[in-house]
Design a protein around this motif. Structure first.
Motif, PDB file in Angstrom:
ATOM      1  N   VAL B 107       0.869  -1.175   0.000  1.00 58.49           N
ATOM      2  CA  VAL B 107       0.000   0.000   0.000  1.00 58.49           C
ATOM      3  C   VAL B 107       0.904   1.223   0.000  1.00 58.49           C
ATOM      4  O   VAL B 107       1.918   1.259   0.696  1.00 58.49           O
ATOM      5  CB  VAL B 107      -0.918   0.025   1.236  1.00 58.49           C
ATOM      6  N   THR B 130       0.702  -1.300   4.736  1.00 59.31           N
ATOM      7  CA  THR B 130       0.719  -2.634   4.118  1.00 59.31           C
ATOM      8  C   THR B 130       0.484  -3.722   5.159  1.00 59.31           C
ATOM      9  O   THR B 130      -0.351  -4.611   4.969  1.00 59.31           O
ATOM     10  CB  THR B 130       2.073  -2.863   3.396  1.00 59.31           C
ATOM     11  N   THR B 133      -3.101  -3.635   6.415  1.00 60.95           N
ATOM     12  CA  THR B 133      -4.059  -4.173   5.443  1.00 60.95           C
ATOM     13  C   THR B 133      -4.132  -5.693   5.589  1.00 60.95           C
ATOM     14  O   THR B 133      -5.223  -6.280   5.642  1.00 60.95           O
ATOM     15  CB  THR B 133      -3.647  -3.758   4.014  1.00 60.95           C
ATOM     16  N   LYS B 134      -2.979  -6.326   5.699  1.00 56.37           N
ATOM     17  CA  LYS B 134      -2.969  -7.779   5.896  1.00 56.37           C
ATOM     18  C   LYS B 134      -3.629  -8.161   7.221  1.00 56.37           C
ATOM     19  O   LYS B 134      -4.479  -9.052   7.287  1.00 56.37           O
ATOM     20  CB  LYS B 134      -1.530  -8.295   5.906  1.00 56.37           C
ATOM     21  N   HIS B 137      -7.407  -7.793   7.393  1.00 54.13           N
ATOM     22  CA  HIS B 137      -8.113  -8.855   6.670  1.00 54.13           C
ATOM     23  C   HIS B 137      -8.094 -10.173   7.442  1.00 54.13           C
ATOM     24  O   HIS B 137      -9.038 -10.947   7.392  1.00 54.13           O
ATOM     25  CB  HIS B 137      -7.479  -9.070   5.296  1.00 54.13           C
ATOM     26  N   LEU B 138      -6.981 -10.416   8.129  1.00 53.47           N
ATOM     27  CA  LEU B 138      -6.858 -11.682   8.855  1.00 53.47           C
ATOM     28  C   LEU B 138      -7.700 -11.681  10.127  1.00 53.47           C
ATOM     29  O   LEU B 138      -8.393 -12.646  10.429  1.00 53.47           O
ATOM     30  CB  LEU B 138      -5.387 -11.939   9.213  1.00 53.47           C
ATOM     31  N   LEU B 160      -6.514   5.567   5.856  1.00 55.70           N
ATOM     32  CA  LEU B 160      -6.491   4.259   5.180  1.00 55.70           C
ATOM     33  C   LEU B 160      -7.840   3.562   5.280  1.00 55.70           C
ATOM     34  O   LEU B 160      -8.397   3.077   4.290  1.00 55.70           O
ATOM     35  CB  LEU B 160      -5.400   3.391   5.824  1.00 55.70           C
ATOM     36  N   PHE B 166     -12.369   0.002   4.757  1.00 58.72           N
ATOM     37  CA  PHE B 166     -12.292  -1.188   5.617  1.00 58.72           C
ATOM     38  C   PHE B 166     -13.516  -1.205   6.530  1.00 58.72           C
ATOM     39  O   PHE B 166     -13.846  -0.181   7.134  1.00 58.72           O
ATOM     40  CB  PHE B 166     -11.042  -1.138   6.503  1.00 58.72           C
TER      41      PHE B 166
END
Lengths: 281, 281
Positions: B107, B130, B133-134, B137-138, B160, B166
């Protein structure tokens, strides 16, 4: 079928479906729907309780010299087709609604991009990955459907979902073809009648390449040469590329193994056609 | 309390909590927990059914000359503190587990970065965005908790989440202070005893700036000058920056209005301290 144009409305709709714990099939498009999109919608319909279609011509994935302004749009026709495809929800935002000016956050794609069409489309897949990141968060699909006609896009999106751990499944859908094998495309109408009769040679060339692989050929260059020479002999088009790469990594190996893609781009007088075939060896 | 180190295990744990429709409070950290982190965990605990703590020293957010290798780590102590804070799940992956080599997707943050500490930490917030973001999602949190001590990080993460849509809430948590006002930090131990006695002047300077604003001062430079001169008079430290910016946009306006931040970085002999205050006018 409901049609929403704002993020706010979309969030409301999605939260209702989520409250009901419904599976959501998502088909992101730039609109001007054709049979390829309809196949994606049909598969999404068959596999999910809710089908969401997005129609958004994403400025971020067009280069400065590309056809953003002239990209064909026909929302009324799209709505009609979506209704027939039993879509539940269309999200058709404006560029302003999606970006409010220059985007402050973008996704950058580092791999799988310097091959095939990506070579000449700098920043294209950054734009694709950025808009999909937003859309995936908004729609929160169970599965998202993409056509294998643009195999590089499928590969990049696969990587995006895997690396960023998006909680969803990417479903690649096979290319639809005319009876003579030519991959369907809205661009086929720009072929002259003589070019139209030659164009199925692209797919025949790919099948020849596949046959070679299945018979045991493992040297990349030999496959590229056979496919190229067949297409050159049977069309008046100019080859932009014939590539044989690992799939979905899109790495160029001299000796092939595992899953691979053979991909072709061919320039005719007024139009450039692409096609590909994947093989699991 | 469960501790997992792989993405696979984490996904299994999270899917169980989601099946039970539990609210998840998430505190992402680089470990070596201190009171600031414990406050985040306490608030996450109070507001959610499940509390997830990640401990990951993210190589992507360290510059080539920064202290990635020497960054303090103490997983055993962290586990003990997490247990006391009633954390349900710790995710403590290796760098290899998170990135498998050079990341293929990152990102990129375009705004809010060329001010405050971001000016001298090129790429830092790309690394932060970055990894978050991971992790988002997890973990799929309902809310994620961040300390206002690093107000720029909170501003970047707010942007972000807002820009990428998100589906989660960012909760900023106030800085914890010593009784004399000094912001708590693991770095305070590197102050000499004379510096330690001067250091509360940072916060006092910020309060003087706040008071000026509340009394009607709207010229940025006057506030910067007053805060700077107070700190210079009361400490032997060297001012790295005193900035007055809009918050959370972090834009430098000559005449201030709306929500703003006054932020200071001050270099002592062995350590650089930061602090800030936000004001809504």
């Amino acid at each position: 079928m409901k049609i929403v144009t704002t993020v706010f409305q979309l969030k409301q709709e999605i939260s209702q479906h989520q409250a009901g714990d419904k599976t959501i099939g998502f088909v992101p498009t730039m609109g001007f729907l054709h049979e390829g999109h309809l196949k994606l919608l049909a598969q999404a319909r068959a596999e999910n309780e809710i089908v969401v279609l997005s129609i958004f011509v994403n400025p971020l994935q067009f280069g400065p010299n590309e056809d953003f302004d002239s990209y064909p749009r026909n929302l009324e026709k799209d709505k009609e087709l979506a209704r027939l495809a039993k879509v539940d929800l269309i999200f058709a935002p404006s560029a302003e609604e999606m970006y409010q000016g220059e985007p402050s956050y973008t996704v950058r794609v580092h791999d799988r991009i310097n091959v095939l069409c990506g070579k000449t489309r700098v920043g294209h897949f950054d734009g694709v990955a950025t808009v999909l990141t937003k859309l995936f968060h908004l729609v929160q699909p169970t599965s998202a459907y993409f056509g294998m006609k643009d195999a590089q896009q499928v590969a990049v999106v696969h990587g995006l979902v895997e690396q960023f751990h998006f909680p969803l499944k990417i479903v690649p859908v096979d290319t639809i073809r005319e009876e003579d094998g030519l991959a369907k495309s809205s661009r086929n109408v720009y072929l002259t009648s003589s070019e139209r009769s030659q164009a199925p040679a692209i797919y025949k060339g790919l099948l020849i390449g596949k046959e070679l692989v299945l018979q045991g050929e493992r040297t990349k260059q030999k496959i590229v040469d056979e496919v190229s020479s067949y297409i050159m002999q049977h069309t008046s088009g100019k080859i932009d590329y014939v590539e044989v790469l690992s799939y979905p990594e899109l790495i160029n190996h001299e000796v092939i193994s595992g899953k691979l893609i053979i991909a072709v781009a061919l320039k005719f007088t007024k139009v450039r056609l692409i096609d590909n075939i994947t093989i699991d060896i």
